[in-house]
Motif scaffolding. Structure first.
Motif, PDB file in Angstrom:
ATOM      1  N   SER A 188      -6.033 -37.417  32.697  1.00 38.72           N
ATOM      2  CA  SER A 188      -7.123 -36.706  33.368  1.00 38.72           C
ATOM      3  C   SER A 188      -7.486 -35.405  32.663  1.00 38.72           C
ATOM      4  N   ILE A 189      -6.535 -34.808  31.930  1.00 39.42           N
ATOM      5  CA  ILE A 189      -6.827 -33.560  31.224  1.00 39.42           C
ATOM      6  C   ILE A 189      -7.353 -33.855  29.822  1.00 39.42           C
ATOM      7  N   GLY A 190      -6.700 -34.756  29.123  1.00 37.41           N
ATOM      8  CA  GLY A 190      -7.184 -35.116  27.791  1.00 37.41           C
ATOM      9  C   GLY A 190      -8.585 -35.695  27.819  1.00 37.41           C
ATOM     10  N   SER A 191      -8.911 -36.402  28.895  1.00 36.52           N
ATOM     11  CA  SER A 191     -10.239 -37.022  29.042  1.00 36.52           C
ATOM     12  C   SER A 191     -11.059 -36.312  30.115  1.00 36.52           C
ATOM     13  N   PHE A 192     -10.937 -34.973  30.154  1.00 34.30           N
ATOM     14  CA  PHE A 192     -11.585 -34.209  31.217  1.00 34.30           C
ATOM     15  C   PHE A 192     -13.103 -34.363  31.207  1.00 34.30           C
ATOM     16  N   ASP A 193     -13.675 -34.633  30.023  1.00 37.36           N
ATOM     17  CA  ASP A 193     -15.132 -34.736  29.942  1.00 37.36           C
ATOM     18  C   ASP A 193     -15.628 -36.177  29.988  1.00 37.36           C
ATOM     19  N   LEU A 194     -14.762 -37.110  30.363  1.00 39.92           N
ATOM     20  CA  LEU A 194     -15.206 -38.498  30.483  1.00 39.92           C
ATOM     21  C   LEU A 194     -16.137 -38.624  31.681  1.00 39.92           C
ATOM     22  N   PRO A 195     -17.380 -39.065  31.490  1.00 39.78           N
ATOM     23  CA  PRO A 195     -18.337 -39.120  32.601  1.00 39.78           C
ATOM     24  C   PRO A 195     -17.902 -40.102  33.690  1.00 39.78           C
ATOM     25  N   ALA A 196     -18.262 -39.781  34.914  1.00 38.41           N
ATOM     26  CA  ALA A 196     -17.923 -40.657  36.035  1.00 38.41           C
ATOM     27  C   ALA A 196     -18.593 -42.019  35.892  1.00 38.41           C
TER      28      ALA A 196
END
Length: 495
Positions: A188-196
């Protein structure tokens, strides 16, 4: 309005009291004495600046995960079909007694310590091949997914919704449309900018998607310092992919100024794939409180190689999953033992050189006993503070007789350890405190002269594209740069 000094005094007193309480907590719970002292002094003297960061960065034990593992470990190992095993080297050790144990490559003592650290056996009958860049790696991964019949497991630290991320999404959706079960885990932190929308599209296509978060329970709400840094893909329990690549176009070399990106993955086939899958099973269980239900083919610890290709699938492999839930400093101890096991050479490539004292001492002692100790690091930086700290550690290493090389063409991100002519480990762990104590990592150790020779050739090619540094890199730096290096090294416990 008249300023109320008494209220300010009360707030300051409360802040200092909380700082002292937090300092006591740091002394009791921080894993290293250096980290405990750093946190305790700063919390006691400057609680206004350090109290909030300590809530997010001060924890070094992932107790929630550890509790889940302790309570469910036997169930997981039974229902996830882990191979039964016992530590090697005892009088009842069948593999050692029958000659199938590679004692000529690594000593029984070293094999035993690695197995005890990993909680996993050294498994025979495998095939491992190197994947030396992003194009080769993801081509192999996509090809394997397209051939999946029963299930696909995907786990990455970073997933981006760019061209590569969209290719992965489309491949997985097509796989799920064929009736193949797909499980997808991302940090969740490494991919914090992954769009919903990316996650929504996967779920709409029948894919089970979950973020790995340290905050699953209320008591763990401040555990933002822990990351799941593993990169694992498993197809039908028969093929697995482990290494340094994440999902993003930069890993294909499409992001100047870091390109061309230098990274390494491996493709593993054979019974050890079940152990790689078990590392994913523990993470999946932490997130969902359910077992994934994907059963790898039944295996035993001893697997006879096929006669028709005996040279290609007789590799012994050991999976080393490490993380902050371990009872010991598993990742750090793995590097210490790997360095101590070297008789002739130990070559290490890592993007970040911020070792703890145990690993740095092992490196220095190896150099003193005449081992060819080489470490390859980047010449380009992706994180300023880490790069500055790494430069100072590189200077100290050169002074101790360790050879340090900087890779020139692009950013070096691979994590490889080569031990003599006999063994090599490839995976996700860096040579820094974050990998040693704060991240969930996975390394695969392969004991096989042919594979070690393949890794040696790969690293030799990298060394040819690198330059060796000397003490002048630090001595010739400007005064302000030296100051920045020393300040950066103060943050080593969380880098």
């Amino acid at each position: 309005m008249r300023f109320d000094w008494s209220t300010l005094g009360i707030l300051l007193a409360i802040t200092h009291l909380l700082g002292l309480i937090a300092a006591c907590h740091a002394i009791l719970n921080t894993r290293t004495s250096q980290g405990a002292i750093a946190w305790a002094v700063s919390l006691a003297t400057m609680p206004y600046f350090t109290l909030v960061p300590y809530l997010f960065l001060g924890r070094s034990k992932f107790e929630g995960y550890a509790d889940a593992r302790r309570l469910r470990n036997e169930t997981l190992r039974t229902r996830a079909h882990m191979p039964t095993w016992h530590p090697p080297g005892g009088p009842d050790d069948e593999l050692a007694n029958t000659g199938d144990w590679p004692v000529d490559e690594l000593s029984t003592r070293v094999i035993r310590s690695f197995s005890q650290l990993a909680g996993m056996p050294l498994v025979a009958g495998n095939t491992v091949r190197t994947l030396v860049n992003g194009e080769v790696t993801f081509s192999a991964i996509f090809d394997a997914i397209e051939q999946a019949r029963r299930y696909v497991i995907v786990q990455f630290f970073i997933v981006r919704a760019d061209a590569l991320g969209d290719m992965l999404k489309d491949t997985l959706l097509a796989c799920a449309a064929r009736g193949v079960r797909v499980l997808f885990l991302y940090d969740s932190i490494g991919s914090f900018d992954l769009p919903a929308r990316y996650v929504h599209d996967l779920r709409a296509g029948g894919i089970e998607v979950h973020p790995f978060s340290a905050k699953r329970r209320f008591v763990n709400r401040f555990q933002l310092n822990f990351r799941n840094h593993r990169k694992i893909v498993v197809v039908d329990g028969e093929r697995a992919f482990v290494g340094g690549h994440n999902v993003g176009v930069e890993y294909l070399g499409a992001k100047p100024p870091l390109s061309p990106w230098r990274d390494t993955h491996i493709e593993v086939r054979g019974p050890v794939v079940a152990n790689i899958q078990f590392a994913f099973t523990e993470d999946w269980y932490w997130v969902t409180q359910e077992l994934p239900g994907c059963e790898p083919p039944a295996v035993t610890q001893r697997v006879e190689p096929r006669v028709e290709s005996r040279d290609s699938n007789d590799m012994h492999c050991l999976v080393m999953p490490t993380g902050p839930a371990d009872r010991q400093e598993t990742c750090s101890l793995f590097f210490v033992e790997a360095i101590n096991a070297a008789k002739k050479r130990v070559w290490i490539t890592t993007p970040y050189l911020v070792p703890d004292e145990a690993v740095f001492s092992a490196l220095r002692l190896a150099a003193l006993r005449g081992v060819d100790v080489r470490i390859m690091i980047p010449s380009r930086r992706d994180h300023f503070v880490v790069f500055e700290a790494s430069t100072l550690y590189a200077y100290d290493a050169v002074r101790a007789g360790i050879r340090i090389f900087r890779y020139k063409p692009g950013f070096l991100h691979q994590k490889v350890v080569l031990i003599d002519d006999t063994a090599a480990a490839i995976g996700s762990a860096n040579l820094d405190n974050r990998s040693f104590r704060l991240n969930f990592e996975i390394m695969v150790l392969t004991v096989h002269r042919g594979f070690a020779a393949e890794v040696e050739a790969m690293l030799q090619h990298d060394f040819e594209q690198a330059f060796e540094i000397d003490r002048g890199e630090y001595r010739d730096a400007h005064a302000w740069r030296k100051i920045s290096m020393h300040v950066a090294r103060l943050f080593a416990p969380i880098l």
